[in-house]
Scaffold this motif. Structure first.
Motif, PDB file in Angstrom:
ATOM      1  N   TYR A 199      -5.465  -3.685   4.060  1.00 23.33           N
ATOM      2  CA  TYR A 199      -5.302  -2.735   2.935  1.00 23.33           C
ATOM      3  C   TYR A 199      -5.917  -1.454   3.483  1.00 23.33           C
ATOM      4  O   TYR A 199      -5.443  -0.370   3.490  1.00 23.33           O
ATOM      5  CB  TYR A 199      -5.849  -3.041   1.731  1.00 23.33           C
ATOM      6  CG  TYR A 199      -5.111  -4.392   0.922  1.00 23.33           C
ATOM      7  CD1 TYR A 199      -3.931  -4.886   1.505  1.00 23.33           C
ATOM      8  CD2 TYR A 199      -5.003  -4.579  -0.359  1.00 23.33           C
ATOM      9  CE1 TYR A 199      -3.201  -5.701   0.843  1.00 23.33           C
ATOM     10  CE2 TYR A 199      -4.723  -5.135  -1.015  1.00 23.33           C
ATOM     11  CZ  TYR A 199      -3.442  -6.085  -0.432  1.00 23.33           C
ATOM     12  OH  TYR A 199      -2.626  -6.803  -1.121  1.00 23.33           O
ATOM     13  N   THR A 254     -14.568   2.663  -1.416  1.00 24.20           N
ATOM     14  CA  THR A 254     -13.925   3.856  -1.676  1.00 24.20           C
ATOM     15  C   THR A 254     -13.843   4.744  -0.279  1.00 24.20           C
ATOM     16  O   THR A 254     -14.604   4.958   0.398  1.00 24.20           O
ATOM     17  CB  THR A 254     -14.862   4.683  -2.561  1.00 24.20           C
ATOM     18  OG1 THR A 254     -14.773   4.070  -3.817  1.00 24.20           O
ATOM     19  CG2 THR A 254     -14.300   6.001  -2.930  1.00 24.20           C
ATOM     20  N   LYS A 257      -6.268   8.599  -8.052  1.00 22.94           N
ATOM     21  CA  LYS A 257      -7.292   7.508  -7.637  1.00 22.94           C
ATOM     22  C   LYS A 257      -6.274   6.278  -7.861  1.00 22.94           C
ATOM     23  O   LYS A 257      -5.760   6.089  -8.969  1.00 22.94           O
ATOM     24  CB  LYS A 257      -8.468   7.626  -8.488  1.00 22.94           C
ATOM     25  CG  LYS A 257      -9.328   6.277  -7.959  1.00 22.94           C
ATOM     26  CD  LYS A 257     -10.648   6.028  -8.725  1.00 22.94           C
ATOM     27  CE  LYS A 257     -11.320   4.935  -8.443  1.00 22.94           C
ATOM     28  NZ  LYS A 257     -12.842   4.837  -9.222  1.00 22.94           N
ATOM     29  N   VAL A 258      -6.355   5.460  -6.793  1.00 27.62           N
ATOM     30  CA  VAL A 258      -5.555   4.188  -6.808  1.00 27.62           C
ATOM     31  C   VAL A 258      -6.703   2.889  -6.502  1.00 27.62           C
ATOM     32  O   VAL A 258      -7.383   3.142  -5.695  1.00 27.62           O
ATOM     33  CB  VAL A 258      -4.385   4.093  -5.832  1.00 27.62           C
ATOM     34  CG1 VAL A 258      -3.728   2.837  -6.039  1.00 27.62           C
ATOM     35  CG2 VAL A 258      -3.508   5.416  -6.268  1.00 27.62           C
ATOM     36  N   GLU A 259      -6.535   1.953  -7.225  1.00 30.08           N
ATOM     37  CA  GLU A 259      -7.572   0.874  -7.044  1.00 30.08           C
ATOM     38  C   GLU A 259      -7.057  -0.382  -6.933  1.00 30.08           C
ATOM     39  O   GLU A 259      -5.802  -0.695  -7.707  1.00 30.08           O
ATOM     40  CB  GLU A 259      -8.497   0.891  -8.387  1.00 30.08           C
ATOM     41  CG  GLU A 259      -9.742   0.066  -8.524  1.00 30.08           C
ATOM     42  CD  GLU A 259     -10.486  -0.082  -9.548  1.00 30.08           C
ATOM     43  OE1 GLU A 259     -11.577   0.719  -9.396  1.00 30.08           O
ATOM     44  OE2 GLU A 259     -10.243  -0.704 -10.584  1.00 30.08           O
ATOM     45  N   ILE A 314       1.146   3.654  -3.691  1.00 28.55           N
ATOM     46  CA  ILE A 314       0.468   4.661  -3.733  1.00 28.55           C
ATOM     47  C   ILE A 314       1.309   5.872  -3.670  1.00 28.55           C
ATOM     48  O   ILE A 314       1.348   7.053  -4.334  1.00 28.55           O
ATOM     49  CB  ILE A 314      -0.152   4.878  -2.303  1.00 28.55           C
ATOM     50  CG1 ILE A 314      -1.743   3.901  -2.820  1.00 28.55           C
ATOM     51  CG2 ILE A 314      -1.214   6.376  -2.348  1.00 28.55           C
ATOM     52  CD1 ILE A 314      -2.603   3.763  -1.553  1.00 28.55           C
ATOM     53  N   ASP A 361      -3.932   2.862 -11.149  1.00 31.45           N
ATOM     54  CA  ASP A 361      -4.091   4.444 -10.750  1.00 31.45           C
ATOM     55  C   ASP A 361      -4.666   5.351 -11.793  1.00 31.45           C
ATOM     56  O   ASP A 361      -4.283   5.038 -13.066  1.00 31.45           O
ATOM     57  CB  ASP A 361      -2.689   5.027 -10.425  1.00 31.45           C
ATOM     58  CG  ASP A 361      -1.384   5.199 -11.188  1.00 31.45           C
ATOM     59  OD1 ASP A 361      -1.595   5.320 -12.577  1.00 31.45           O
ATOM     60  OD2 ASP A 361      -0.344   4.822 -10.834  1.00 31.45           O
ATOM     61  N   VAL A 396      -3.989   2.117   4.271  1.00 31.86           N
ATOM     62  CA  VAL A 396      -4.186   3.296   3.835  1.00 31.86           C
ATOM     63  C   VAL A 396      -4.456   4.499   4.629  1.00 31.86           C
ATOM     64  O   VAL A 396      -3.886   5.582   4.744  1.00 31.86           O
ATOM     65  CB  VAL A 396      -5.546   3.230   2.710  1.00 31.86           C
ATOM     66  CG1 VAL A 396      -5.898   4.597   2.126  1.00 31.86           C
ATOM     67  CG2 VAL A 396      -4.929   2.413   1.552  1.00 31.86           C
ATOM     68  N   LEU A 456      -6.012  12.216  -2.636  1.00 32.10           N
ATOM     69  CA  LEU A 456      -5.837  10.827  -2.875  1.00 32.10           C
ATOM     70  C   LEU A 456      -7.453  10.256  -2.550  1.00 32.10           C
ATOM     71  O   LEU A 456      -8.081  10.356  -1.804  1.00 32.10           O
ATOM     72  CB  LEU A 456      -5.033  10.270  -2.004  1.00 32.10           C
ATOM     73  CG  LEU A 456      -4.935   8.588  -1.873  1.00 32.10           C
ATOM     74  CD1 LEU A 456      -4.350   8.350  -3.325  1.00 32.10           C
ATOM     75  CD2 LEU A 456      -3.923   8.220  -0.878  1.00 32.10           C
ATOM     76  N   VAL A 491      -8.933   6.035  -2.750  1.00 29.27           N
ATOM     77  CA  VAL A 491      -8.446   4.693  -2.845  1.00 29.27           C
ATOM     78  C   VAL A 491      -9.560   3.855  -2.812  1.00 29.27           C
ATOM     79  O   VAL A 491     -10.484   4.064  -2.020  1.00 29.27           O
ATOM     80  CB  VAL A 491      -7.508   4.246  -1.707  1.00 29.27           C
ATOM     81  CG1 VAL A 491      -7.094   2.910  -1.928  1.00 29.27           C
ATOM     82  CG2 VAL A 491      -6.245   5.106  -1.806  1.00 29.27           C
ATOM     83  N   ILE A 526       0.830  -1.282   0.089  1.00 28.93           N
ATOM     84  CA  ILE A 526      -0.055  -0.123   0.061  1.00 28.93           C
ATOM     85  C   ILE A 526       0.961   1.219  -0.043  1.00 28.93           C
ATOM     86  O   ILE A 526       0.697   2.137  -0.854  1.00 28.93           O
ATOM     87  CB  ILE A 526      -0.981  -0.042   1.176  1.00 28.93           C
ATOM     88  CG1 ILE A 526      -1.898  -0.964   1.253  1.00 28.93           C
ATOM     89  CG2 ILE A 526      -1.748   1.259   1.500  1.00 28.93           C
ATOM     90  CD1 ILE A 526      -2.841  -0.970  -0.109  1.00 28.93           C
TER      91      ILE A 526
END
Length: 388
Positions: free
Chosen positions: A246, A271, A53-55, A38, A112, A250, A263, A265, A34
């Motif tokens: 996770y 979300t 945005k990070v998925e 990120i 991302d 974050v 940010l 995530v 993580i």
């Protein structure tokens, strides 16, 4: 022809299972993943003041959908044979071999958005973003102002793969598509190269080991239509409670980034952003650990409307001028009160946690967050992040 290729080490260094970069993150692979992923995404943000945005999305594929699986299985087999007298390596490759016989293979997609993507894939030359992330060792994929870990953080994704194998897929800001596979195994004997290999294999179109100009399509339900990077962790090591782990990682590592709207995530459909973070904070148990208790205090400090919270911007004439720091390069948020943790959370630029300053005073109860924004301070504190 697209295939896995492992090249000769020319009778030089033989690489074993204990890769220094990968082992650095083995103690806590989920949190390390993580943090490092990120951090890279935030450092590649587009200059439009929109959040990154990070998925993170886990899924599985049919065994036959693994690229050139016959040759890859053969490479794993050769690694197992070459490590028969090394228990740790033998166990790793025995598990990898058994894993590859399953009907369905698990993958973690990390994507991302609002980022530049892997620029330089058209030439793949040394020094390009593509080359630094995908092929270079000991090189950072960041610019001078972003600080960070000088390249070693790239190994965190490999640490999360039970096959030590990734695919990098990207649509860069100029519209160029790229796809490339990397396997960091061990040196093994191979008749095809006439001796031992280097241990690193590449899935590419030819022996030039350059990017394939296409997007990976492992996840048939997913389609990218804006710039950014997709990392596919093949054989992802996912614990039963990885989603919750996770989410906690974050919050612990990127609290300020989330609160400041820098940010977003998404983890398996959940979300975390500036609007939803309160829910995730409220779900925490402050008695779980001192780290969680501190996190809640920092969140309350950053979001409280209390007029008694001090917001102190750096005055370089009082401190920092001799180090090249300018006015306003950082802001200290400070709150006094009973039973507070007497710690300062220090974050850099977009809000990633660097470290906590502890044991400042035994007589005054307070909590604080120092947000570093200025490029001069970011460079200085980037080195601290390296040895954190």
């Amino acid at each position: 022809m697209k295939k896995w290729r492992f090249v000769s080490n020319q009778n030089s260094t033989i690489v074993g299972i204990n890769d220094a970069g990968i082992e650095t993150f083995s103690a806590d692979i989920q949190r390390s993943l993580i943090r490092e992923v990120i951090q890279n995404s935030l450092d590649a943000t587009l200059p439009n003041n929109e959040p990154v945005k990070v998925e993170f999305q886990a899924f599985s594929i049919d065994q036959a959908a693994f690229p050139d699986i016959v040759n890859f299985k053969e490479a794993i087999k050769k690694c197992r044979i070459s490590s028969k007298n090394e228990p740790d390596a033998f166990r790793f490759f025995k598990y990898a071999s058994d894993f590859l016989e399953r009907d369905r293979l698990r993958i973690l997609r990390i994507s991302d958005y609002n980022t530049t993507g892997l620029t330089g894939s058209d030439t793949c030359k040394k020094g390009t973003v593509w080359s630094r992330l995908v092929k270079e060792s000991g090189s950072s994929n960041k610019d001078n102002s972003s600080g960070g870990s000088f390249g070693i953080g790239k190994s965190a994704t490999f640490a999360c793969s039970d096959l030590r194998t990734l695919f990098y897929s990207s649509l860069d800001k100029d519209g160029l598509e790229s796809n490339f596979g990397v396997a960091k195994l061990i040196s093994f004997k191979d008749k095809e190269v006439g001796g031992y290999t280097t241990g690193t294999g590449y899935y590419s179109e030819d022996e030039n080991f350059t990017a394939m100009h296409e997007m990976a399509n492992f996840d048939t339900s997913y389609h990218r239509n804006s710039s950014g990077t997709d990392i596919y962790v093949m054989g992802a090591h996912l614990t039963k409670n990885f989603k919750q782990n996770y989410i906690h990682a974050v919050l612990l590592e990127f609290l300020v980034s989330i609160v400041r709207g820098k940010l977003i995530v998404n983890i398996q459909g959940d979300t975390i952003d500036r609007h939803t973070i309160k829910k995730y904070i409220n779900d925490l148990n402050q008695y779980e650990s001192s780290e969680i208790k501190d996190l809640i205090e920092y969140y309350n400090l950053l979001t409280s409307p209390n007029p008694n919270i001090h917001r102190i911007k750096l005055d370089s004439s009082k401190y920092g001028k001799k180090y090249g720091f300018e006015d306003g390069e950082c802001t200290l948020y400070l709150r006094e009160g009973e039973n507070l943790n007497r710690k300062i959370l220090i974050t850099r630029k977009a809000g990633m946690k660097i470290f906590e300053k502890k044991n400042i005073s035994g007589s005054i109860n307070f909590t604080g967050v120092l947000v570093i924004n200025g490029e001069h301070m970011v460079r200085q504190f980037g080195a601290v992040d390296l040895v954190r």
